[in-house]
Design a protein around this motif. Structure first.
Motif, PDB file in Angstrom:
ATOM      1  N   UNK A 139      -4.780  77.753 100.069  1.00 29.30           N
ATOM      2  CA  UNK A 139      -3.433  77.215  99.867  1.00 29.30           C
ATOM      3  C   UNK A 139      -2.477  77.761 100.927  1.00 29.30           C
ATOM      4  N   UNK A 140      -2.636  79.034 101.250  1.00 27.98           N
ATOM      5  CA  UNK A 140      -1.783  79.656 102.270  1.00 27.98           C
ATOM      6  C   UNK A 140      -1.987  78.976 103.619  1.00 27.98           C
ATOM      7  N   UNK A 141      -3.244  78.731 103.968  1.00 27.69           N
ATOM      8  CA  UNK A 141      -3.558  78.126 105.267  1.00 27.69           C
ATOM      9  C   UNK A 141      -3.039  76.701 105.386  1.00 27.69           C
ATOM     10  N   UNK A 142      -3.001  75.980 104.271  1.00 28.08           N
ATOM     11  CA  UNK A 142      -2.636  74.571 104.318  1.00 28.08           C
ATOM     12  C   UNK A 142      -1.173  74.298 103.974  1.00 28.08           C
ATOM     13  N   UNK A 143      -0.390  75.348 103.768  1.00 28.62           N
ATOM     14  CA  UNK A 143       1.032  75.183 103.442  1.00 28.62           C
ATOM     15  C   UNK A 143       1.824  76.292 104.132  1.00 28.62           C
ATOM     16  N   UNK A 144       2.516  75.935 105.203  1.00 28.72           N
ATOM     17  CA  UNK A 144       3.255  76.946 105.981  1.00 28.72           C
ATOM     18  C   UNK A 144       4.415  77.529 105.193  1.00 28.72           C
ATOM     19  N   UNK A 145       4.803  76.895 104.082  1.00 26.78           N
ATOM     20  CA  UNK A 145       5.909  77.414 103.272  1.00 26.78           C
ATOM     21  C   UNK A 145       5.408  78.151 102.028  1.00 26.78           C
ATOM     22  N   UNK A 146       4.088  78.346 101.944  1.00 27.76           N
ATOM     23  CA  UNK A 146       3.527  79.003 100.752  1.00 27.76           C
ATOM     24  C   UNK A 146       4.032  80.440 100.668  1.00 27.76           C
ATOM     25  N   UNK A 147       4.508  80.830  99.477  1.00 30.68           N
ATOM     26  CA  UNK A 147       5.032  82.187  99.297  1.00 30.68           C
ATOM     27  C   UNK A 147       4.694  82.691  97.894  1.00 30.68           C
ATOM     28  N   UNK A 148       5.218  83.861  97.559  1.00 31.29           N
ATOM     29  CA  UNK A 148       4.926  84.476  96.270  1.00 31.29           C
ATOM     30  C   UNK A 148       5.379  83.596  95.107  1.00 31.29           C
ATOM     31  N   UNK A 149       6.519  82.930  95.265  1.00 29.87           N
ATOM     32  CA  UNK A 149       7.036  82.069  94.196  1.00 29.87           C
ATOM     33  C   UNK A 149       6.058  80.935  93.882  1.00 29.87           C
ATOM     34  N   UNK A 150       5.476  80.348  94.924  1.00 26.86           N
ATOM     35  CA  UNK A 150       4.520  79.256  94.711  1.00 26.86           C
ATOM     36  C   UNK A 150       3.245  79.772  94.047  1.00 26.86           C
ATOM     37  N   UNK A 151       2.815  80.953  94.466  1.00 25.64           N
ATOM     38  CA  UNK A 151       1.625  81.533  93.843  1.00 25.64           C
ATOM     39  C   UNK A 151       1.902  81.855  92.379  1.00 25.64           C
ATOM     40  N   UNK A 152       3.065  82.426  92.086  1.00 28.68           N
ATOM     41  CA  UNK A 152       3.425  82.765  90.703  1.00 28.68           C
ATOM     42  C   UNK A 152       3.460  81.510  89.833  1.00 28.68           C
TER      43      UNK A 152
END
Length: 202
Positions: free
Chosen positions: A71-84
């Motif tokens: 998910x991190x590799x395919x989304x340059x805006x991926x952050x802790x909030x998205x993971x949470x």
């Protein structure tokens, strides 16, 4: 140190590719290998050897980290909030990974596929005799994760045959470097080939 007793009930077939120099191929070897059962895992987790316990937890953590990495590799805006948010929705965990199709468990990034596509574009012309246009079309299919030809049974069968020929013809080092991509793509092809829905079946 306590050794967990394993029964040799798991049948595994080890296949080999043709040697490019001698043109010979070693026969497949079928073995009954030690089977890791649920009971054995429970014993391993209760082991007095901390390294045994760490091996299990690190292996599982690695699987989870690789899944999140996709998910991190395919989304340059991926952050802790998205993971949470994903965690709160039950989309992150071994349960989520276990219920994915087998090919999706191989957390392959788009970058991984693109790198394999570059290799395949070049070698499919020299090893499989493809034209530049055919190689280009194959790369489009690779980068689409096979979706480009989903439902087209003849095309799926053709690409599967090409990949199998590629496995036999390419150097071992090439196969090793791209094994994850090839494993993923072949699994996706098998899935789509199994979904042969025709007009007559509807």
């Amino acid at each position: 140190m306590t050794i967990v007793a394993l029964s040799q009930d798991a049948e595994v077939k080890f296949n080999f590719r043709e040697n490019k120099e001698t043109k010979t191929k070693r026969d497949s070897v079928e073995l009954k290998v030690p089977e890791i059962t649920v009971a054995a895992i429970a014993e391993y987790l209760g082991s007095e050897d901390a390294k045994v316990v760490s091996l299990i937890t690190e292996t599982l953590q690695g699987t989870l980290n690789s899944y999140i990495r996709s998910f991190v590799d395919n989304d340059v805006t991926f952050d802790q909030a998205k993971l949470d948010a994903m965690f709160a929705e039950g989309k992150v965990g071994l349960e989520a990974i276990a219920n994915l199709p087998r090919s999706e468990r191989n957390t392959l990034t788009n970058t991984d596929l693109e790198e394999f596509g570059k290799v395949y574009f070049k070698l499919s012309q020299s090893l499989l005799g493809k034209s530049e246009a055919q190689a280009t079309a194959a790369v489009v299919v690779i980068n689409s994760r096979i979706k480009k030809i989903a439902g087209n049974q003849p095309a799926l069968a053709k690409v599967k045959g090409d990949f199998e020929a590629f496995l036999s013809a390419a150097e071992d080092s090439v196969i090793e470097e791209n094994s994850r991509a090839l494993t993923y793509l072949l699994a996706k092809l098998e899935e789509y080939l199994a979904e042969d829905i025709t007009a007559e079946s509807l």
